[in-house]
Motif scaffolding. Sequence first.
Motif, mmCIF file in Angstrom:
data_model
loop_
_atom_site.group_PDB
_atom_site.id
_atom_site.type_symbol
_atom_site.label_atom_id
_atom_site.label_comp_id
_atom_site.label_asym_id
_atom_site.label_seq_id
_atom_site.Cartn_x
_atom_site.Cartn_y
_atom_site.Cartn_z
ATOM 1 N N GLN A 1 0.835 -1.195 0.000
ATOM 2 C CA GLN A 1 0.000 0.000 0.000
ATOM 3 C C GLN A 1 0.875 1.253 0.000
ATOM 4 O O GLN A 1 2.021 1.231 0.469
ATOM 5 C CB GLN A 1 -0.893 -0.021 1.256
ATOM 6 N N ALA A 2 0.330 2.313 -0.551
ATOM 7 C CA ALA A 2 0.999 3.621 -0.514
ATOM 8 C C ALA A 2 0.063 4.616 0.166
ATOM 9 O O ALA A 2 -0.540 5.471 -0.480
ATOM 10 C CB ALA A 2 1.342 4.086 -1.932
ATOM 11 N N PRO A 3 -0.084 4.528 1.491
ATOM 12 C CA PRO A 3 -1.109 5.312 2.202
ATOM 13 C C PRO A 3 -0.877 6.814 2.189
ATOM 14 O O PRO A 3 -1.818 7.583 2.463
ATOM 15 C CB PRO A 3 -1.042 4.757 3.622
ATOM 16 N N ASP A 4 0.341 7.251 1.871
ATOM 17 C CA ASP A 4 0.626 8.683 1.872
ATOM 18 C C ASP A 4 0.642 9.291 0.476
ATOM 19 O O ASP A 4 1.019 10.458 0.303
ATOM 20 C CB ASP A 4 1.975 8.941 2.561
ATOM 21 N N GLU A 5 0.258 8.513 -0.533
ATOM 22 C CA GLU A 5 0.196 9.012 -1.902
ATOM 23 C C GLU A 5 -0.722 10.232 -1.966
ATOM 24 O O GLU A 5 -1.865 10.203 -1.500
ATOM 25 C CB GLU A 5 -0.317 7.899 -2.828
ATOM 26 N N GLY A 6 -0.206 11.314 -2.530
ATOM 27 C CA GLY A 6 -0.920 12.581 -2.504
ATOM 28 C C GLY A 6 -2.203 12.613 -3.310
ATOM 29 O O GLY A 6 -3.085 13.447 -3.048
ATOM 30 N N ALA A 7 -2.345 11.727 -4.304
ATOM 31 C CA ALA A 7 -3.537 11.759 -5.157
ATOM 32 C C ALA A 7 -4.778 11.266 -4.418
ATOM 33 O O ALA A 7 -5.907 11.535 -4.834
ATOM 34 C CB ALA A 7 -3.312 10.907 -6.401
ATOM 35 N N GLY A 8 -4.586 10.548 -3.315
ATOM 36 C CA GLY A 8 -5.711 10.074 -2.521
ATOM 37 C C GLY A 8 -6.587 9.065 -3.239
ATOM 38 O O GLY A 8 -6.225 8.500 -4.272
ATOM 39 N N THR A 9 -7.782 8.842 -2.684
ATOM 40 C CA THR A 9 -8.801 7.936 -3.251
ATOM 41 C C THR A 9 -8.193 6.565 -3.562
ATOM 42 O O THR A 9 -7.608 5.932 -2.693
ATOM 43 C CB THR A 9 -9.458 8.559 -4.494
ATOM 44 N N ASP A 10 -8.279 6.094 -4.830
ATOM 45 C CA ASP A 10 -7.760 4.773 -5.176
ATOM 46 C C ASP A 10 -6.281 4.632 -4.844
ATOM 47 O O ASP A 10 -5.815 3.545 -4.478
ATOM 48 C CB ASP A 10 -7.961 4.492 -6.675
ATOM 49 N N ALA A 11 -5.540 5.715 -4.992
ATOM 50 C CA ALA A 11 -4.088 5.652 -4.855
ATOM 51 C C ALA A 11 -3.639 5.191 -3.468
ATOM 52 O O ALA A 11 -2.543 4.656 -3.321
ATOM 53 C CB ALA A 11 -3.469 7.009 -5.173
ATOM 54 N N ILE A 12 -4.469 5.389 -2.446
ATOM 55 C CA ILE A 12 -4.049 5.053 -1.092
ATOM 56 C C ILE A 12 -4.650 3.733 -0.583
ATOM 57 O O ILE A 12 -4.436 3.344 0.555
ATOM 58 C CB ILE A 12 -4.398 6.189 -0.103
ATOM 59 N N LEU A 13 -5.398 3.038 -1.462
ATOM 60 C CA LEU A 13 -5.956 1.746 -1.073
ATOM 61 C C LEU A 13 -4.890 0.657 -1.137
ATOM 62 O O LEU A 13 -3.826 0.845 -1.723
ATOM 63 C CB LEU A 13 -7.113 1.374 -2.008
ATOM 64 N N VAL A 14 -5.186 -0.486 -0.533
ATOM 65 C CA VAL A 14 -4.296 -1.641 -0.666
ATOM 66 C C VAL A 14 -4.218 -2.013 -2.141
ATOM 67 O O VAL A 14 -5.234 -2.274 -2.795
ATOM 68 C CB VAL A 14 -4.811 -2.834 0.160
ATOM 69 N N ALA A 15 -3.005 -2.009 -2.696
ATOM 70 C CA ALA A 15 -2.815 -2.204 -4.131
ATOM 71 C C ALA A 15 -2.514 -3.655 -4.508
ATOM 72 O O ALA A 15 -2.702 -4.044 -5.664
ATOM 73 C CB ALA A 15 -1.684 -1.302 -4.623
ATOM 74 N N ALA A 16 -2.037 -4.444 -3.561
ATOM 75 C CA ALA A 16 -1.741 -5.850 -3.814
ATOM 76 C C ALA A 16 -1.677 -6.572 -2.472
ATOM 77 O O ALA A 16 -1.488 -5.939 -1.420
ATOM 78 C CB ALA A 16 -0.431 -6.011 -4.579
ATOM 79 N N GLY A 17 -1.828 -7.884 -2.530
ATOM 80 C CA GLY A 17 -1.776 -8.636 -1.284
ATOM 81 C C GLY A 17 -1.644 -10.132 -1.500
ATOM 82 O O GLY A 17 -1.937 -10.656 -2.574
ATOM 83 N N ILE A 18 -1.174 -10.796 -0.468
ATOM 84 C CA ILE A 18 -1.093 -12.257 -0.432
ATOM 85 C C ILE A 18 -1.739 -12.703 0.871
ATOM 86 O O ILE A 18 -1.374 -12.225 1.942
ATOM 87 C CB ILE A 18 0.369 -12.748 -0.486
ATOM 88 N N GLU A 19 -2.707 -13.598 0.765
ATOM 89 C CA GLU A 19 -3.391 -14.085 1.959
ATOM 90 C C GLU A 19 -3.347 -15.608 2.008
ATOM 91 O O GLU A 19 -3.482 -16.274 0.981
ATOM 92 C CB GLU A 19 -4.857 -13.633 1.971
ATOM 93 N N ALA A 20 -3.164 -16.153 3.217
ATOM 94 C CA ALA A 20 -3.301 -17.591 3.461
ATOM 95 C C ALA A 20 -4.657 -17.803 4.118
ATOM 96 O O ALA A 20 -4.915 -17.268 5.200
ATOM 97 C CB ALA A 20 -2.181 -18.100 4.352
ATOM 98 N N VAL A 21 -5.543 -18.571 3.446
ATOM 99 C CA VAL A 21 -6.931 -18.684 3.880
ATOM 100 C C VAL A 21 -7.292 -20.155 4.101
ATOM 101 O O VAL A 21 -7.060 -21.003 3.228
ATOM 102 C CB VAL A 21 -7.886 -18.075 2.830
ATOM 103 N N SER A 22 -7.872 -20.443 5.263
ATOM 104 C CA SER A 22 -8.296 -21.804 5.570
ATOM 105 C C SER A 22 -9.413 -22.239 4.623
ATOM 106 O O SER A 22 -10.344 -21.477 4.344
ATOM 107 C CB SER A 22 -8.791 -21.887 7.010
#
Length: 211
Positions: A15-36
Amino acid sequence: NNMEADDKLGVINFQAPDEGAGTDAILVAAGIEAVSEGDFSASNNATKLSLKTAASEAATEKLAISSGGDVKVVTDGASMFFGADSEITLTHSADAGLLLKHANTADDKYPVLTLQTGDTDITTDDILGKVQFQAPDEATGTDAQVIAAGIWAYSEGDFSSSNNATSLSFQVAESGTAAERLRIFSNGAVRTTGQPRLSVYQYSAQTVAHN
């Protein structure tokens, strides 16, 4: 201390939470999850890996690897690209199937699907490859679920440096597993089985019966 289906064992988010453009730019952009995948027990810890990416959204699952090793591409219209120039693409067509395409726009550029056997000693009646058609989930069972049609490539003899004679067998079913009804031999001869009927369609249908 009580893992159930869809519980997360761990998450890595990008994530880039401090991205100045805000909105979509500060959301979680990628992830890896281990799910039962189910309730954990003394004999079960089935878990999948969920890979998430984003385009204009919070990252969502695009690909998953199940506990059994199955790989799921979960986005309609997703493509796989092959080659240094990504010239061959395999694309999912929603509710239809797969599209194999050669992306090069030059003349005589087209996709090729080749069935190869690893057999190092091809002899008479060896099968080089099969294309088969089946409805294994048909609810009525029995005949309805077996191979209903197929195209097989048969060797006509021992392969050598000067021989690869092969015939094509066309198989269809009526009640039971598909059986050969027509074969095209390496010399161009054609053999039919049973009592075939040839229908010729122009302005009206005419039927020619084989005696």
